[in-house]
Every structure is written in structure tokens, then in C-alpha cells.
Design a protein around this motif. Structure first.
Motif, short mmCIF file in Angstrom:
data_model
loop_
_atom_site.label_atom_id
_atom_site.label_comp_id
_atom_site.label_asym_id
_atom_site.label_seq_id
_atom_site.Cartn_x
_atom_site.Cartn_y
_atom_site.Cartn_z
N CYS A 50 -4.74 -1.57 -8.30
CA CYS A 50 -5.14 -2.92 -8.66
C CYS A 50 -6.09 -2.92 -9.86
O CYS A 50 -5.97 -3.74 -10.77
N ALA A 51 -7.02 -1.97 -9.85
CA ALA A 51 -7.96 -1.87 -10.97
C ALA A 51 -7.21 -1.55 -12.27
O ALA A 51 -7.53 -2.09 -13.34
N ASP A 89 -3.82 -13.46 -1.81
CA ASP A 89 -4.53 -12.59 -2.75
C ASP A 89 -5.11 -13.33 -3.95
O ASP A 89 -5.69 -12.70 -4.84
N PRO A 130 0.80 -1.23 0.00
CA PRO A 130 0.00 0.00 0.00
C PRO A 130 0.83 1.27 0.00
O PRO A 130 0.46 2.27 -0.63
N ASP A 133 -6.22 0.18 -4.18
CA ASP A 133 -7.38 -0.36 -4.90
C ASP A 133 -7.43 0.19 -6.32
O ASP A 133 -7.72 -0.55 -7.27
N ALA A 184 -10.71 -10.05 -9.84
CA ALA A 184 -10.44 -8.75 -10.46
C ALA A 184 -10.03 -8.89 -11.92
O ALA A 184 -10.43 -8.08 -12.76
N GLU A 227 -8.89 -12.72 -4.71
CA GLU A 227 -9.11 -11.32 -5.12
C GLU A 227 -8.60 -11.07 -6.54
O GLU A 227 -9.28 -10.45 -7.35
N GLY A 284 -3.66 5.18 -3.83
CA GLY A 284 -4.64 4.18 -3.41
C GLY A 284 -4.35 2.84 -4.07
O GLY A 284 -4.30 2.76 -5.30
N ASP A 286 -2.92 5.86 -12.17
CA ASP A 286 -2.86 5.16 -10.88
C ASP A 286 -1.69 4.20 -10.80
O ASP A 286 -1.28 3.80 -9.70
#
Length: 337
Positions: free
Chosen positions: A40-41, A64, A29, A37, A71, A67, A35, A319
């Protein structure tokens, strides 16, 4: 110990055929201050886009797996292996090819970009684990090096930067000539073209994939700016001068195609390394970044012109860049051999 060059191996150009693309899932993180998240996106979108052209294998920590599978969706292979960061271009092996069907991997020393992060040992072991999983021969190189710090044309030429490879935080006991010799022995190149500095404030100390890359033998894409007040102006101008005066391993002058740098953008007081040379060449495709910048369309048109036989797709990469790298940094091609 033998070396790849001695055994007839070389690093192929990125545009040569791949068997798959490797990626590693974000898990730190503190790396992604925008961020995790969102990061990851973005990684998932890059994986899904590349998967339109070639298979993608995503490495992640065991915890993970569910997840990541959810994703990324069907079609992305998810492989549990210990990691502490997600820049597989730098932590994974560099693949080399030999005779028909022969593929091996170079396992470079990894010290987290000059010991920026103390807890990097599992990443230093990732290349070995990947090659063991694949059952491929492994060459352990006596050199601290990251895959994002060099680019090859597949015909014997490599480009890199003095800022990174000669940085005392990597190989303080090696001189320029010694490092060149290792590059030749472990990547099968014959000519090393040295640029000066990389992107201003690049945490990697000047990785080449943020500023220049081969598009095909004899042709280099290079980042430029017309803003004389930008710290990158003199850096890029010097690099252009060096490229234009260089000769490749075949004795050719280089054709240099400029890519205009996006407008400067800072995040948490730190300049983002926004670059259009930080893209991935897939089988039949180009996956390149977009930054919601006025230069996005111009860069897209340039790459479409430079790669007329490939489909060019843009993915919003802000990101990812907030973590310190780009699309090329989070991917690693495995050639078919």
C-alpha cells in the motif's frame, strides 16, 4: 455489434496526452506476500509521483476509502468500487480514441490470468463500472485479454507474446489468426508482432510489459541479459531476433534499445519479475522502478536518453513486484482524445 475499428476508434500510444491515470488499491493480503502494508505504501508513492504530471484516480473498496485518502494525501481522487485485486492494467478498460474529443473503452473478458484465482468476478466487472462512472461508450470484446499483455505504438502496430495470448487457459477455441483479427478490430491496429515467451515464471504467462515496450514509433525497449546460465537468456535472445526481423505497420524496421535485467532475486522461493520495461509514461514524465540493484542507474540513464523531453523519476518497486507485477501493471492511462 459494432467494433471500435469499425467506428473509427484506435488505441493511442501511451505517450499521447492523458486526462488521468487509474489505479486500484491493494486489498488481497495473500497477493502481497511481502506484506500488504508495504504494498500500500508503494502504491501510494507511485500515485503521488504520477500526480506530479497528471491527475490520478484510485479505485478502492468502500471500507478502505478513509485509509486510502489518508495514505495517498490530497490531490488523489479516491473512488469506491468493488475490487478483489489491484492490477487495474488488467482489470480496467483499455481506452480508445476516435474523432476530436471522442473516448471509449474496451471491456475485455477477465478470468484472473487463466483462472489463477476463483473469486475474480468483481474484477471482471470493474471495466464496466469504470466506464459507467465516466459515462463513456463501452465495447464488450469476445476475448479473454489483459491490458499488460500487449503494447501499441499508436500508429497501427502491436507487440505481444505467444505464451500469453495463445495460452489455452485464456481462449482455447481461438487460433492465432482469429486472435489477431480481434486485436485489429478492438484496438484499431494493423500489424501484430509476436514475440515468443515472456519473463521466466511470470504468473501472467508472459505479459509483454515485463519484457518489451514501445518508446516511440519504430523504437522498442527490450529486456536483455548477458548471463547465459539464466533461463531468460534464450527467451530474451529469441525476442530480440524477432524484433530485429520485424516490420511495423508503416513498413519500418524496428530500432531495439536494450535494458539490462536486474540481478535475479527470489522471494518465498519464487523468482521476482524484476523489469525496467515495466514503467509508466505520464504527461511530461516517466515513472520507472528501482530495485536497489546495480543496474538501476544504468536503466535510469537509458530512459532519460530515450525520453529527453520527459522528467524521469524512479520509485522503489520491490514491494509491488512481490505481488506479481510492476508499475505499469498497477496503472492504466485514460487518453484525452
Amino acid at each position: 455489434m459494432s467494433t471500435p475499428a469499425a467506428d473509427g476508434f484506435r488505441m493511442p500510444a501511451e505517450w499521447e496526452r492523458h486526462s488521468r491515470c487509474w489505479m486500484a488499491w491493494p486489498c488481497r493480503p495473500e497477493t502481497f506476500t511481502g506484506g500488504i502494508d508495504a504494498a500500500c505504501a508503494a502504491y501510494a508513492e507511485v500515485a503521488q509521483t504520477i500526480a506530479q504530471f497528471e491527475p490520478v484516480a484510485m479505485v478502492c473498496n468502500q471500507a478502505d476509502v478513509a485509509e486510502v485518502s489518508l495514505a495517498c494525501g490530497p490531490g488523489i481522487e479516491v473512488l469506491p468500487m468493488p475490487i478483489s485485486d489491484s492490477w487495474v492494467r488488467d482489470t480496467g478498460p483499455t481506452f480508445v480514441v476516435g474523432g476530436p474529443g471522442q473516448v471509449a473503452g474496451v471491456d475485455w473478458g477477465f478470468n484472473a490470468w487463466g483462472n489463477n484465482y476463483p473469486d475474480h468476478q468483481v474484477d471482471a466487472d470493474l471495466a464496466k463500472r469504470m466506464l459507467e462512472h465516466l459515462g463513456l461508450p463501452r465495447y464488450q470484446a469476445p476475448l479473454i485479454l489483459e491490458g499488460g499483455s500487449f503494447h501499441v505504438d499508436g500508429e497501427g502496430t502491436l507487440i505481444t507474446t505467444e505464451e500469453c495470448l495463445l495460452n489455452p487457459n485464456r481462449n482455447p477455441n481461438l487460433g492465432k489468426a482469429e486472435i489477431e483479427e480481434y486485436l485489429k478490430e478492438y484496438l484499431g491496429v494493423r500489424q501484430v508482432i509476436w514475440l515468443g515467451q515472456g519473463y521466466e515464471l511470470d504468473e501472467t504467462d508472459g505479459h509483454i510489459d515485463e519484457i518489451a515496450c514501445f518508446a516511440r514509433p519504430g523504437v522498442v525497449l527490450a529486456l536483455t541479459t548477458d548471463d547465459t546460465g539464466d533461463a531468460n537468456f534464450k527467451i530474451f535472445q529469441d525476442n530480440l531476433d524477432r524484433l530485429k526481423s520485424a516490420r511495423d505497420a508503416q513498413g519500418r524496421e524496428l530500432e531495439v534499445i536494450p535494458l539490462r535485467q536486474p540481478e535475479r532475486r527470489d522471494h518465498n522461493g519464487v523468482r521476482l519479475t524484476l523489469s525496467y520495461t515495466n514503467f509508466y509514461i505520464a504527461n511530461g514524465g516517466i515513472v520507472m522502478p528501482a530495485y536497489e540493484d546495480a543496474a538501476d542507474d544504468e536503466a535510469f540513464r537509458t530512459l532519460r536518453k530515450v525520453f529527453p523531453d520527459r522528467e524521469v523519476l524512479q520509485v522503489l518497486a520491490l514491494d509491488i513486484v512481490k505481488g506479481g507485477g510492476g508499475i505499469h501493471c498497477i496503472t492504466q492511462q485514460q487518453p484525452t482524445g
